[in-house]
Design a protein around this motif. Structure first.
Motif, PDB file in Angstrom:
ATOM      1  N   VAL A  58     110.878   5.672 114.194  1.00  0.00           N
ATOM      2  CA  VAL A  58     109.906   4.983 113.353  1.00  0.00           C
ATOM      3  C   VAL A  58     109.720   5.737 112.042  1.00  0.00           C
ATOM      4  O   VAL A  58     109.715   5.138 110.959  1.00  0.00           O
ATOM      5  CB  VAL A  58     108.556   4.818 114.091  1.00  0.00           C
ATOM      6  CG1 VAL A  58     107.469   4.330 113.160  1.00  0.00           C
ATOM      7  CG2 VAL A  58     108.721   3.868 115.276  1.00  0.00           C
ATOM      8  N   HIS A  59     109.604   7.056 112.122  1.00  0.00           N
ATOM      9  CA  HIS A  59     109.461   7.857 110.909  1.00  0.00           C
ATOM     10  C   HIS A  59     110.700   7.736 110.025  1.00  0.00           C
ATOM     11  O   HIS A  59     110.584   7.658 108.794  1.00  0.00           O
ATOM     12  CB  HIS A  59     109.191   9.323 111.254  1.00  0.00           C
ATOM     13  CG  HIS A  59     107.838   9.539 111.847  1.00  0.00           C
ATOM     14  ND1 HIS A  59     107.602  10.473 112.826  1.00  0.00           N
ATOM     15  CD2 HIS A  59     106.647   8.945 111.626  1.00  0.00           C
ATOM     16  CE1 HIS A  59     106.324  10.441 113.159  1.00  0.00           C
ATOM     17  NE2 HIS A  59     105.724   9.517 112.443  1.00  0.00           N
ATOM     18  N   ALA A  60     111.868   7.707 110.637  1.00  0.00           N
ATOM     19  CA  ALA A  60     113.106   7.588 109.863  1.00  0.00           C
ATOM     20  C   ALA A  60     113.189   6.224 109.170  1.00  0.00           C
ATOM     21  O   ALA A  60     113.562   6.140 107.998  1.00  0.00           O
ATOM     22  CB  ALA A  60     114.322   7.796 110.768  1.00  0.00           C
ATOM     23  N   LEU A  61     112.835   5.159 109.880  1.00  0.00           N
ATOM     24  CA  LEU A  61     112.845   3.824 109.270  1.00  0.00           C
ATOM     25  C   LEU A  61     111.842   3.754 108.123  1.00  0.00           C
ATOM     26  O   LEU A  61     112.151   3.253 107.038  1.00  0.00           O
ATOM     27  CB  LEU A  61     112.532   2.749 110.312  1.00  0.00           C
ATOM     28  CG  LEU A  61     112.369   1.321 109.785  1.00  0.00           C
ATOM     29  CD1 LEU A  61     113.609   0.850 109.042  1.00  0.00           C
ATOM     30  CD2 LEU A  61     112.035   0.370 110.926  1.00  0.00           C
ATOM     31  N   PHE A  62     110.644   4.269 108.346  1.00  0.00           N
ATOM     32  CA  PHE A  62     109.637   4.274 107.287  1.00  0.00           C
ATOM     33  C   PHE A  62     110.126   5.091 106.091  1.00  0.00           C
ATOM     34  O   PHE A  62     109.966   4.699 104.935  1.00  0.00           O
ATOM     35  CB  PHE A  62     108.304   4.811 107.820  1.00  0.00           C
ATOM     36  CG  PHE A  62     107.176   4.690 106.837  1.00  0.00           C
ATOM     37  CD1 PHE A  62     106.792   3.462 106.329  1.00  0.00           C
ATOM     38  CD2 PHE A  62     106.485   5.819 106.416  1.00  0.00           C
ATOM     39  CE1 PHE A  62     105.745   3.351 105.421  1.00  0.00           C
ATOM     40  CE2 PHE A  62     105.441   5.719 105.520  1.00  0.00           C
ATOM     41  CZ  PHE A  62     105.072   4.490 105.014  1.00  0.00           C
ATOM     42  N   GLY A  63     110.751   6.233 106.357  1.00  0.00           N
ATOM     43  CA  GLY A  63     111.317   7.058 105.285  1.00  0.00           C
ATOM     44  C   GLY A  63     112.377   6.305 104.500  1.00  0.00           C
ATOM     45  O   GLY A  63     112.441   6.406 103.269  1.00  0.00           O
ATOM     46  N   ALA A  64     113.197   5.539 105.199  1.00  0.00           N
ATOM     47  CA  ALA A  64     114.229   4.747 104.523  1.00  0.00           C
ATOM     48  C   ALA A  64     113.591   3.688 103.619  1.00  0.00           C
ATOM     49  O   ALA A  64     114.062   3.458 102.491  1.00  0.00           O
ATOM     50  CB  ALA A  64     115.148   4.083 105.553  1.00  0.00           C
ATOM     51  N   LEU A  65     112.519   3.061 104.091  1.00  0.00           N
ATOM     52  CA  LEU A  65     111.832   2.061 103.275  1.00  0.00           C
ATOM     53  C   LEU A  65     111.167   2.708 102.059  1.00  0.00           C
ATOM     54  O   LEU A  65     111.201   2.149 100.954  1.00  0.00           O
ATOM     55  CB  LEU A  65     110.803   1.303 104.121  1.00  0.00           C
ATOM     56  CG  LEU A  65     111.402   0.434 105.232  1.00  0.00           C
ATOM     57  CD1 LEU A  65     110.297  -0.087 106.144  1.00  0.00           C
ATOM     58  CD2 LEU A  65     112.222  -0.698 104.662  1.00  0.00           C
ATOM     59  N   LEU A  66     110.591   3.896 102.244  1.00  0.00           N
ATOM     60  CA  LEU A  66     110.017   4.619 101.104  1.00  0.00           C
ATOM     61  C   LEU A  66     111.098   5.012 100.105  1.00  0.00           C
ATOM     62  O   LEU A  66     110.895   4.948  98.889  1.00  0.00           O
ATOM     63  CB  LEU A  66     109.263   5.869 101.588  1.00  0.00           C
ATOM     64  CG  LEU A  66     107.981   5.618 102.375  1.00  0.00           C
ATOM     65  CD1 LEU A  66     107.429   6.938 102.913  1.00  0.00           C
ATOM     66  CD2 LEU A  66     106.950   4.903 101.531  1.00  0.00           C
ATOM     67  N   GLU A  67     112.252   5.408 100.628  1.00  0.00           N
ATOM     68  CA  GLU A  67     113.377   5.773  99.759  1.00  0.00           C
ATOM     69  C   GLU A  67     113.849   4.560  98.957  1.00  0.00           C
ATOM     70  O   GLU A  67     114.142   4.671  97.764  1.00  0.00           O
ATOM     71  CB  GLU A  67     114.517   6.340 100.607  1.00  0.00           C
ATOM     72  CG  GLU A  67     115.662   6.908  99.809  1.00  0.00           C
ATOM     73  CD  GLU A  67     115.292   8.156  99.019  1.00  0.00           C
ATOM     74  OE1 GLU A  67     115.989   8.430  98.027  1.00  0.00           O
ATOM     75  OE2 GLU A  67     114.333   8.851  99.383  1.00  0.00           O
ATOM     76  N   LEU A  68     113.902   3.402  99.601  1.00  0.00           N
ATOM     77  CA  LEU A  68     114.284   2.169  98.903  1.00  0.00           C
ATOM     78  C   LEU A  68     113.293   1.867  97.790  1.00  0.00           C
ATOM     79  O   LEU A  68     113.678   1.547  96.665  1.00  0.00           O
ATOM     80  CB  LEU A  68     114.364   0.999  99.880  1.00  0.00           C
ATOM     81  CG  LEU A  68     114.608  -0.378  99.268  1.00  0.00           C
ATOM     82  CD1 LEU A  68     115.933  -0.420  98.523  1.00  0.00           C
ATOM     83  CD2 LEU A  68     114.547  -1.446 100.344  1.00  0.00           C
TER      84      LEU A  68
END
Length: 99
Positions: A58-68
């Motif tokens: 979940v943290h990794a997915l959220f991080g990916a969305l923040l990166e986007l």
């Protein structure tokens, strides 16, 4: 008159809340359609708030969305017209696979 106004406000808030919920559900569908659940090993039906074992995903997915979001703000490399075209192609491919 005051009760009628309160009733109308309650109704409007209910409609807004339902519309927000629908939008959030559809956004979740887009995340799944894009294959991000598979990429981050998140199974459908997992309680993302209670399942301790999926917190890293979940943290990794959220991080990916923040990166986007950051990428979109910081660069003109990905204009919305390009992303729109890419999304249309992705939807078309998905539709053709289901036929």
């Amino acid at each position: 008159l005051k009760r009628k106004e309160e009733s109308q406000i309650t109704f409007i808030n209910s409609v807004r809340r339902k519309a927000r919920t629908r939008t959030l559900i559809m956004l979740g569908g887009l995340i799944e359609k894009a294959g991000l659940l598979n990429e981050f090993s998140i199974d459908l039906g997992t309680d993302l708030q209670k399942d301790v074992e999926c917190k890293d995903q979940v943290h990794a997915l959220f991080g990916a969305l923040l990166e986007l979001r950051s990428l979109l703000k910081e660069t003109d490399e990905y204009p919305h017209s390009y992303l729109t075209l890419k999304g249309r192609v992705g939807f078309a491919k998905d539709s053709s696979l289901k036929k």
